[in-house]
Design a protein around this motif. Sequence first.
Motif, PDB file in Angstrom:
ATOM      1  N   PRO A  79       0.812  -1.222   0.000  1.00  0.00           N
ATOM      2  CA  PRO A  79       0.000   0.000   0.000  1.00  0.00           C
ATOM      3  C   PRO A  79       0.846   1.274   0.000  1.00  0.00           C
ATOM      4  O   PRO A  79       0.413   2.306  -0.519  1.00  0.00           O
ATOM      5  CB  PRO A  79      -0.823  -0.120   1.288  1.00  0.00           C
ATOM      6  CG  PRO A  79      -0.943  -1.587   1.507  1.00  0.00           C
ATOM      7  CD  PRO A  79       0.395  -2.139   1.073  1.00  0.00           C
ATOM      8  N   GLN A 131      -2.554  -7.470   5.185  1.00  0.00           N
ATOM      9  CA  GLN A 131      -3.180  -6.163   5.012  1.00  0.00           C
ATOM     10  C   GLN A 131      -4.500  -6.289   4.262  1.00  0.00           C
ATOM     11  O   GLN A 131      -4.616  -7.025   3.287  1.00  0.00           O
ATOM     12  CB  GLN A 131      -2.232  -5.215   4.277  1.00  0.00           C
ATOM     13  CG  GLN A 131      -1.007  -4.835   5.132  1.00  0.00           C
ATOM     14  CD  GLN A 131       0.084  -4.191   4.294  1.00  0.00           C
ATOM     15  OE1 GLN A 131       0.609  -4.812   3.373  1.00  0.00           O
ATOM     16  NE2 GLN A 131       0.433  -2.960   4.616  1.00  0.00           N
ATOM     17  N   ASP A 144      -6.230  -4.024   2.481  1.00  0.00           N
ATOM     18  CA  ASP A 144      -6.432  -3.299   1.218  1.00  0.00           C
ATOM     19  C   ASP A 144      -5.587  -3.852   0.087  1.00  0.00           C
ATOM     20  O   ASP A 144      -5.064  -3.115  -0.740  1.00  0.00           O
ATOM     21  CB  ASP A 144      -6.164  -1.800   1.410  1.00  0.00           C
ATOM     22  CG  ASP A 144      -4.846  -1.531   2.123  1.00  0.00           C
ATOM     23  OD1 ASP A 144      -4.224  -2.505   2.587  1.00  0.00           O
ATOM     24  OD2 ASP A 144      -4.460  -0.348   2.223  1.00  0.00           O
ATOM     25  N   PRO A 149      -1.822  -3.902  -4.599  1.00  0.00           N
ATOM     26  CA  PRO A 149      -2.763  -2.946  -4.021  1.00  0.00           C
ATOM     27  C   PRO A 149      -4.070  -2.890  -4.787  1.00  0.00           C
ATOM     28  O   PRO A 149      -4.099  -3.055  -6.012  1.00  0.00           O
ATOM     29  CB  PRO A 149      -2.017  -1.598  -4.116  1.00  0.00           C
ATOM     30  CG  PRO A 149      -0.583  -1.962  -4.266  1.00  0.00           C
ATOM     31  CD  PRO A 149      -0.562  -3.260  -5.008  1.00  0.00           C
ATOM     32  N   GLU A 150      -5.145  -2.643  -4.079  1.00  0.00           N
ATOM     33  CA  GLU A 150      -6.474  -2.542  -4.679  1.00  0.00           C
ATOM     34  C   GLU A 150      -6.495  -1.517  -5.804  1.00  0.00           C
ATOM     35  O   GLU A 150      -7.165  -1.707  -6.832  1.00  0.00           O
ATOM     36  CB  GLU A 150      -7.493  -2.156  -3.593  1.00  0.00           C
ATOM     37  CG  GLU A 150      -8.904  -1.930  -4.086  1.00  0.00           C
ATOM     38  CD  GLU A 150      -9.565  -3.188  -4.609  1.00  0.00           C
ATOM     39  OE1 GLU A 150     -10.298  -3.095  -5.619  1.00  0.00           O
ATOM     40  OE2 GLU A 150      -9.351  -4.268  -4.025  1.00  0.00           O
ATOM     41  N   GLU A 151      -5.743  -0.424  -5.652  1.00  0.00           N
ATOM     42  CA  GLU A 151      -5.761   0.635  -6.656  1.00  0.00           C
ATOM     43  C   GLU A 151      -5.135   0.216  -7.983  1.00  0.00           C
ATOM     44  O   GLU A 151      -5.289   0.888  -9.004  1.00  0.00           O
ATOM     45  CB  GLU A 151      -5.049   1.879  -6.123  1.00  0.00           C
ATOM     46  CG  GLU A 151      -3.599   1.637  -5.764  1.00  0.00           C
ATOM     47  CD  GLU A 151      -3.098   2.608  -4.708  1.00  0.00           C
ATOM     48  OE1 GLU A 151      -1.886   2.836  -4.680  1.00  0.00           O
ATOM     49  OE2 GLU A 151      -3.905   3.110  -3.927  1.00  0.00           O
TER      50      GLU A 151
END
Length: 301
Positions: free
Chosen positions: A134, A149, A151, A268-270
């Motif tokens: 992240p 984590q 996210d 990461p989700e993004e």
Amino acid sequence: MDWDKLRIFHAVADAGSLTHAGDKLNLSQSAVSRQIRALEESLNATLFHRHARGLILTEQGELLFDATQSMTARLEAASARIRDSEEEVFGELRVTTTVGFGTLWLAPRLTKLYEQYPNLKIDLMLEERVLDLPMREADVAIRMKEPSQADLVRKRLMTVRMGLYATPAYLEKHGNLETSADISQHRLICQNQRSAQVGSAAVLGKKLMAQDPASLLTVNNYFGVLQGVLHNLGIGILPDYVTEEFPQLVEVLPDEDQNEVPVYLAYPEELRHSQRVGAFRDFVQSEIMEHRKHMKALGKL
């Protein structure tokens, strides 16, 4: 605050040196120093302690560095999403995994990925430390334990079976093991139990260490363990995928209860819609399918 000054401050804090930061930014040391002084004056705070070995952040400097790290991570994520094309896969992808998995399994297979995507630039970061995704220390991770984590997008890739291996030359000279207690007559080579991603593999190591091996060599990664085994130093705890490239290794006590280590892909989700991440994910999954077929043909699954 002045964005340029913050960018220069971040580079100095990251490098711990005006000179190194200047080299990275293509600025002279005096120019960097002037910008740092101007930033300190605008904040009415001292951001660095100066000493002979470099610069150390003050408490105020640590606060600002936390903020610039977060800003840099978000900017890099935005930049990556902007650069991603719906039609092409190109640009840099930072991939982190352990030294053993990266050198023995992943790196030898990257030729296929580059053949498919010649404009892709992989930065392969091999270390036992778990990098913070992240915070964008890396884009994608292949880990030997489930990411904690929340996210992160994660996918279980495969299970690695840990086993005991030795060379025929070592076993001819020192004899084989009939039971795990016989390790008391041999040198055991294994990953350091304190390594960040040793995970389930530590169980087998602890079990054998309880048998009081005659000698012990611990290494912080499986590539080092493998080198010790190949040079006839002893019997090593290794993941089963090494037998693909080194079929001459003999598995010792194959019927002994073995530990299984889960392997996860995470990002990461993004970056869920990143073309580069998607290309790498699909490549790894395809290679794992081929790996499983090969291991099955060898009778290892």
